[in-house]
Design a protein around this motif. Structure first.
Motif, PDB file in Angstrom:
ATOM      1  N   GLN A   1       0.687  -1.078   0.048  1.00 49.33           N
ATOM      2  CA  GLN A   1       0.105  -0.062  -0.011  1.00 49.33           C
ATOM      3  C   GLN A   1       0.730   1.258   0.033  1.00 49.33           C
ATOM      4  O   GLN A   1       0.458   2.378  -0.648  1.00 49.33           O
TER       5      GLN A   1
ATOM      6  N   LEU B   1       1.862   2.691  -3.371  1.00 47.99           N
ATOM      7  CA  LEU B   1       0.809   3.051  -4.419  1.00 47.99           C
ATOM      8  C   LEU B   1       0.193   4.277  -3.655  1.00 47.99           C
ATOM      9  O   LEU B   1      -0.153   5.221  -4.386  1.00 47.99           O
TER      10      LEU B   1
ATOM     11  N   LEU C   1      -5.073   1.283  -4.898  1.00 46.29           N
ATOM     12  CA  LEU C   1      -4.716   1.384  -3.532  1.00 46.29           C
ATOM     13  C   LEU C   1      -6.213   1.164  -2.607  1.00 46.29           C
ATOM     14  O   LEU C   1      -6.004   0.331  -1.627  1.00 46.29           O
TER      15      LEU C   1
END
Length: 262
Positions: A206, A209, A218
């Protein structure tokens, strides 16, 4: 019959007016207070040496309704942002959905604490996004929480008090007695590493992103790596802990109510 001016009464009676509950006594240990809270929540009502049942674990994460309330707001963000590409409706609609869940629980006179906590978390994320004017702000709290959780797991292992072991000790009324059992200790350390791996995986996927501004990807991956992975790892945790506890219970050692091996 009177004894030294005090009125005798059975031990299981409620305290007389003006007397404090044991949990109100600051001398009571933090572990005792946490254990009492777990039992009150219905996830710690097991005999010493036993582990929570699957239904108790489901209750611990809010049941089916709690799972739905956890997934729907995030799904709402993904759908709205993918369709509109607009920040305002994308962050406000999940807040509205979370508020509806709280209202529904309140109308049905159900527990609202978990749903209310969800509203606060979603509202905080929405507030950061709106103040920054960037959709990325909606995901900052989640990244921070995962980072803190990862740190907590690793530190707890480093100081030889793995966090999962502490939680299991509270739920089984065993306290820290599991540290004297090599098999239990190894499993609880292993499970704590598994949870650390989950938080690390979330950050590894994550954070890039978030930094690159790929919001739809995400949001989608956060949803997929959220409740599904959490529930799956919770199930694995239960299986591993149940196996080692049942294995020890079926052996020669007997663990009494105080966690003493005899």
């Amino acid at each position: 019959m009177e004894h030294d001016g005090a009125t005798a009464r059975p031990d299981d009676e409620r305290p007389l007016p003006g007397e404090e509950s044991p949990l109100d006594d600051p001398r009571v240990s933090l572990a005792a207070q946490l254990r009492a809270a777990a039992q009150k929540a219905g996830i710690g009502q097991v005999a010493p040496g036993e582990v929570p049942t699957a239904s108790a674990l489901l209750s611990a994460i809010g049941g089916v309704r709690g799972l739905v309330e956890s997934i729907v707001p995030g799904l709402g963000f993904v759908v709205v942002f993918t369709i509109t590409g607009q920040l305002l409706p994308s962050v406000l609609i999940p807040v509205g959905l979370a508020v509806l869940f709280v209202v529904a629980r309140a109308v049905q006179r159900g527990p609202v604490a978990q749903a209310l906590a969800g509203v606060l978390g979603i509202a905080l994320s929405a507030g950061i996004a709106l103040l920054s004017g960037r959709a990325e702000g909606n995901f900052v709290p989640g990244v921070v929480i995962n980072a803190i959780s990862l740190l907590a797991m690793v530190v707890s292992i480093a100081v030889r008090w793995p966090l999962v072991g502490i939680i299991v000790g509270l739920l089984t009324n065993e306290g820290g007695a599991w540290r004297q059992d090599r098999a239990k200790r190894r499993v609880l350390v292993l499970v704590t590493w598994l949870w650390a791996g989950l938080f690390a995986a979330r950050l590894a996927v994550q954070l890039p992103l978030l930094l690159s501004g790929q919001i739809t990807a995400l949001a989608t991956l956060k949803l997929l790596m959220g409740v599904p992975l959490y529930a799956g790892l919770l199930w694995v945790t239960w299986l591993l802990v149940r196996t080692v506890y049942r294995g020890r219970a079926s052996g020669d050692d007997v663990v009494d109510a105080q966690g003493t091996v005899s």
